[in-house]
Design an enzyme around this catalytic site. Structure first.
Site, PDB file in Angstrom:
ATOM      1  N   LYS A  88      38.830 101.244  -1.452  1.00  0.00           N
ATOM      2  CA  LYS A  88      39.820 100.798  -0.518  1.00  0.00           C
ATOM      3  C   LYS A  88      40.307 101.918   0.371  1.00  0.00           C
ATOM      4  O   LYS A  88      40.274 102.952  -0.114  1.00  0.00           O
ATOM      5  CB  LYS A  88      41.068 100.239  -1.193  1.00  0.00           C
ATOM      6  CG  LYS A  88      41.838  99.224  -0.358  1.00  0.00           C
ATOM      7  CD  LYS A  88      41.265  97.807  -0.220  1.00  0.00           C
ATOM      8  CE  LYS A  88      42.109  96.907   0.672  1.00  0.00           C
ATOM      9  NZ  LYS A  88      41.710  95.512   0.435  1.00  0.00           N
ATOM     10  N   ASP A 115      41.212  94.713   6.564  1.00  0.00           N
ATOM     11  CA  ASP A 115      42.250  94.113   5.619  1.00  0.00           C
ATOM     12  C   ASP A 115      43.610  94.102   6.577  1.00  0.00           C
ATOM     13  O   ASP A 115      43.383  93.968   7.759  1.00  0.00           O
ATOM     14  CB  ASP A 115      42.457  95.189   4.604  1.00  0.00           C
ATOM     15  CG  ASP A 115      43.511  94.590   3.341  1.00  0.00           C
ATOM     16  OD1 ASP A 115      43.071  93.831   2.609  1.00  0.00           O
ATOM     17  OD2 ASP A 115      44.624  95.087   3.284  1.00  0.00           O
TER      18      ASP A 115
HETATM   19  P1  NDP Z   1      46.228  90.573   8.741  1.00  0.00           P
HETATM   20  O1  NDP Z   1      46.655  91.799   9.139  1.00  0.00           O
HETATM   21  O2  NDP Z   1      45.393  89.641   9.543  1.00  0.00           O
HETATM   22  O3  NDP Z   1      47.467  89.546   8.550  1.00  0.00           O
HETATM   23  C1  NDP Z   1      48.611  89.909   7.735  1.00  0.00           C
HETATM   24  C2  NDP Z   1      49.756  89.001   7.666  1.00  0.00           C
HETATM   25  O4  NDP Z   1      50.659  89.232   6.475  1.00  0.00           O
HETATM   26  C3  NDP Z   1      50.725  88.818   9.151  1.00  0.00           C
HETATM   27  O5  NDP Z   1      50.888  87.743   9.459  1.00  0.00           O
HETATM   28  C4  NDP Z   1      51.740  90.040   8.624  1.00  0.00           C
HETATM   29  O6  NDP Z   1      52.775  90.093   9.722  1.00  0.00           O
HETATM   30  C5  NDP Z   1      51.988  89.524   7.214  1.00  0.00           C
HETATM   31  N1  NDP Z   1      52.528  90.596   6.750  1.00  0.00           N
HETATM   32  C6  NDP Z   1      51.689  91.890   6.465  1.00  0.00           C
HETATM   33  N2  NDP Z   1      52.514  92.999   5.660  1.00  0.00           N
HETATM   34  C7  NDP Z   1      53.708  91.924   5.543  1.00  0.00           C
HETATM   35  C8  NDP Z   1      54.920  92.456   4.963  1.00  0.00           C
HETATM   36  N3  NDP Z   1      55.162  93.626   4.203  1.00  0.00           N
HETATM   37  N4  NDP Z   1      55.923  91.622   4.640  1.00  0.00           N
HETATM   38  C9  NDP Z   1      55.848  90.567   5.328  1.00  0.00           C
HETATM   39  N5  NDP Z   1      54.574  90.133   5.978  1.00  0.00           N
HETATM   40  C10 NDP Z   1      53.500  90.853   6.113  1.00  0.00           C
HETATM   41  O7  NDP Z   1      45.619  90.565   7.461  1.00  0.00           O
HETATM   42  P2  NDP Z   1      44.833  89.584   6.393  1.00  0.00           P
HETATM   43  O8  NDP Z   1      45.212  88.309   6.686  1.00  0.00           O
HETATM   44  O9  NDP Z   1      43.641  90.037   6.396  1.00  0.00           O
HETATM   45  O10 NDP Z   1      45.448  90.054   4.890  1.00  0.00           O
HETATM   46  C11 NDP Z   1      46.668  89.264   4.431  1.00  0.00           C
HETATM   47  C12 NDP Z   1      46.326  89.434   2.846  1.00  0.00           C
HETATM   48  O11 NDP Z   1      45.150  88.945   2.513  1.00  0.00           O
HETATM   49  C13 NDP Z   1      46.566  90.939   2.276  1.00  0.00           C
HETATM   50  O12 NDP Z   1      47.008  90.912   1.018  1.00  0.00           O
HETATM   51  C14 NDP Z   1      45.021  91.481   2.348  1.00  0.00           C
HETATM   52  O13 NDP Z   1      44.826  92.570   1.475  1.00  0.00           O
HETATM   53  C15 NDP Z   1      44.436  90.029   1.692  1.00  0.00           C
HETATM   54  N6  NDP Z   1      43.054  89.873   1.791  1.00  0.00           N
HETATM   55  C16 NDP Z   1      42.491  90.105   2.882  1.00  0.00           C
HETATM   56  C17 NDP Z   1      41.093  89.902   3.016  1.00  0.00           C
HETATM   57  C18 NDP Z   1      40.458  89.820   4.248  1.00  0.00           C
HETATM   58  O14 NDP Z   1      39.000  89.418   4.338  1.00  0.00           O
HETATM   59  N7  NDP Z   1      40.855  90.108   5.496  1.00  0.00           N
HETATM   60  C19 NDP Z   1      40.313  89.771   1.951  1.00  0.00           C
HETATM   61  C20 NDP Z   1      40.944  89.540   0.461  1.00  0.00           C
HETATM   62  C21 NDP Z   1      42.209  89.590   0.384  1.00  0.00           C
HETATM   63  P3  NDP Z   1      53.073  90.777  10.597  1.00  0.00           P
HETATM   64  O15 NDP Z   1      51.965  90.453  11.754  1.00  0.00           O
HETATM   65  O16 NDP Z   1      54.537  90.452  11.130  1.00  0.00           O
HETATM   66  O17 NDP Z   1      52.635  92.195  10.187  1.00  0.00           O
HETATM   67  O1  2IT Z   2      40.786  92.771  -0.086  1.00  0.00           O
HETATM   68  C1  2IT Z   2      39.746  92.413   0.036  1.00  0.00           C
HETATM   69  O2  2IT Z   2      38.905  91.998  -0.853  1.00  0.00           O
HETATM   70  C2  2IT Z   2      39.398  92.858   1.526  1.00  0.00           C
HETATM   71  N1  2IT Z   2      40.048  93.131   2.249  1.00  0.00           N
HETATM   72  C3  2IT Z   2      37.937  92.594   1.868  1.00  0.00           C
HETATM   73  C4  2IT Z   2      36.878  93.454   1.474  1.00  0.00           C
HETATM   74  C5  2IT Z   2      35.610  93.400   1.823  1.00  0.00           C
HETATM   75  O3  2IT Z   2      34.846  94.721   1.782  1.00  0.00           O
HETATM   76  O4  2IT Z   2      35.299  92.506   2.853  1.00  0.00           O
END
Ligand code: NDP
Ligand code: 2IT
Length: 443
Positions: A123, A163
């Site tokens: 990460k 992420d």
């Molecule tokens: P994005 O940046 O696309 O979206 C993040 C969302 O979460 C936004 O709406 C953001 O709001 C909100 N957010 C972020 N930080 C905070 C905080 N501290 N408090 C409240 N709201 C918050 O990210 P993703 O959708 O990709 O990721 C969301 C979650 O999913 C994370 O935990 C990530 O680790 C996990 N994840 C993502 C994967 C992926 O493929 N993208 C895979 C597996 C897990 P704002 O715009 O106001 O910051």
């Molecule tokens: O938390 C996660 O699994 C991710 N943000 C996606 C990682 C990846 O390599 O696609």
């Protein structure tokens, strides 16, 4: 065993509270399994697995639109390469620090193992805040970040992805810079654009995968997702495509959030409203409050959606966004299934509420593994130099999520038939990595 082990972890990694939290959960799950399989203890697998193979911390200087010099900190945690190249996302968010990235890298090791694909765990990211930055600023930051990171990654070494705060735009800028520096067009990042090596369904994969796992969990109770009222937090990549799949399967999503607050739309977030969210969040980069203004529903400033009555909850924003009280409220209001799109969104006390209430609780490392699994499929397609159809990738993703469910059931089923998905995911993810470490000698 857990107590003494955790004391040492805390002493060696002071202040890294999220990392302690993630390690404690895994060690608690493994305790009795390790007692029955003493070779893992003799080979000191736990002591080795909590120590990253390598941590890279670097300076990221860049120039903003006013001509000012800015300096951020960049990180890459290369946690484990036991079963494949380091693999995991990059997070750009002002809260990013070493402890947060170590927790995420640690979780990633088990998650990637659960997918059944040959990927180690890593990460990275930066304390850079993309909010309010121009495209040019984001590009200059990404180029500077990749200028250093490029020394440490490669398609057979370490393959980052997105992420929080890192989506298609950022992956594009970083890929372009890597290509210039190396004079190489390779699959060094996943989540690439569809015209230049990306995989169909990768943008959708995490959300779709979470809903697929939820459906498998529901099946164990002879329940269907059709008609279920669902609360979703976040409004980024994972939340958006969770909602898309919920709609395809006839469920009713009613909330979305961002770091400022949440919206509640009792009529349901339909396909048309979802298109508005995609445009708002991915192109205009606005706030979720604008949804409430546009569709005339309630907006709750500074609040999270867990007080809204629902059948199922999909936390999809960030770590520790469900505390004990939120968990109690969810259960009291009749929520039967929690599926974690986010990484570690529930505190240990909240998890305890779900487990003791015998709720269907799918922890992040199982529930959101569809994202990285489809990254693995992107790597395969890049190696083959061809691309699979949307149907082909989605079918593989679906099969992987069904397998993950089976692994959790195999290792997590309790004598009364209750599936403890936390234990199942932790033990199921651990075994393959631990066996590989033993096979490979003292690595
Ligand atoms: P994005 O940046 O696309 O979206 C993040 C969302 O979460 C936004 O709406 C953001 O709001 C909100 N957010 C972020 N930080 C905070 C905080 N501290 N408090 C409240 N709201 C918050 O990210 P993703 O959708 O990709 O990721 C969301 C979650 O999913 C994370 O935990 C990530 O680790 C996990 N994840 C993502 C994967 C992926 O493929 N993208 C895979 C597996 C897990 P704002 O715009 O106001 O910051
Ligand atoms: O938390 C996660 O699994 C991710 N943000 C996606 C990682 C990846 O390599 O696609």
């Amino acid at each position: 065993m857990v107590k003494e082990f955790m004391e040492k972890v805390i002493q060696k990694n002071p202040g890294e509270i999220e990392f302690h939290q993630a390690v404690r959960e895994v060690v608690e799950s493994l305790e009795s399994y390790l007692k029955n399989n003493p070779e893992y203890m003799e080979k000191k697998i736990l002591q080795r697995i909590v120590e990253p193979e390598r941590v890279i911390i670097f300076r990221v200087p860049w120039i903003d639109d006013q001509g000012e010099i800015c300096v951020n900190r960049g990180f890459r945690i290369e946690m484990s390469s036991a079963i494949g190249p380091y693999k995991g996302g990059l997070r750009f968010h002002p809260t990013v620090n070493l402890g947060i990235l170590k927790f995420l890298a640690f979780e990633q090791v088990f998650k990637n193992s659960l997918t059944g694909l040959p990927m180690g765990g890593g990460k990275g990211g930066s304390d850079f805040d993309p909010k309010g930055k121009s495209d040019n600023e984001v590009m200059r930051f990404c180029q500077s970040f990749m200028t250093e990171l490029s020394r440490h990654i490669g398609p057979d070494t370490d393959v980052p992805a997105g992420d929080i705060g890192v989506g298609g735009r950022e992956i594009g800028y970083m890929f372009g810079q890597y290509k210039r520096l190396r004079n190489e067009f390779t699959g060094v990042l996943t989540g690439k654009g569809l015209g230049w090596g990306g995989s169909l369904i990768r943008p959708e994969a995490t959300g779709y995968g979470a809903v697929f796992l939820a459906c498998e969990m529901l099946k164990t109770r002879n329940e269907s997702i059709k008609g279920k009222v669902c609360t979703v937090s976040g409004s980024g990549n994972v939340a958006q495509y969770t909602i898309k799949k919920l709609l395809q399967l006839g469920a009713k999503p009613v909330t979305l959030s961002d770091s400022n607050g949440f919206i509640h739309d009792p009529a349901g977030i339909d396909e048309k409203k979802l298109q508005f969210v995609l445009e708002l969040k991915n192109i205009k980069r606005g706030r979720i409050k604008e949804y409430a203004d546009k569709f005339n529903c309630e907006y709750y400033e500074g609040k999270r959606p867990w007080g809204i009555k629902c059948d199922m909850a999909f936390p999809s924003a960030t770590q520790n966004e469900i505390n004990k009280q939120d968990a109690e409220t969810l259960v009291k209001n009749g929520c039967i299934c929690i599926t974690e799109g986010a990484n570690m969104p529930s505190t240990p006390e909240a998890i305890e509420v779900f487990i003791s209430g015998k709720i269907l609780y799918g922890p992040g490392k199982a529930a959101n593994a569809g994202g990285v699994a489809t990254s693995g499929l992107e790597m395969s397609q890049n190696s083959l130099r061809l691309s699979w159809t949307r149907e082909e990738v989605e079918k593989r993703l679906h099969d992987i999520m069904i397998n993950i469910h089976e692994t959790c059931a195999k290792y997590g089923k309790e004598p009364d038939g209750f599936i403890n998905y936390v234990n199942g995911a932790n033990i199921g993810g651990f075994v393959k990595v631990a066996d590989a470490m033993i096979d490979q000698g003292l690595v």
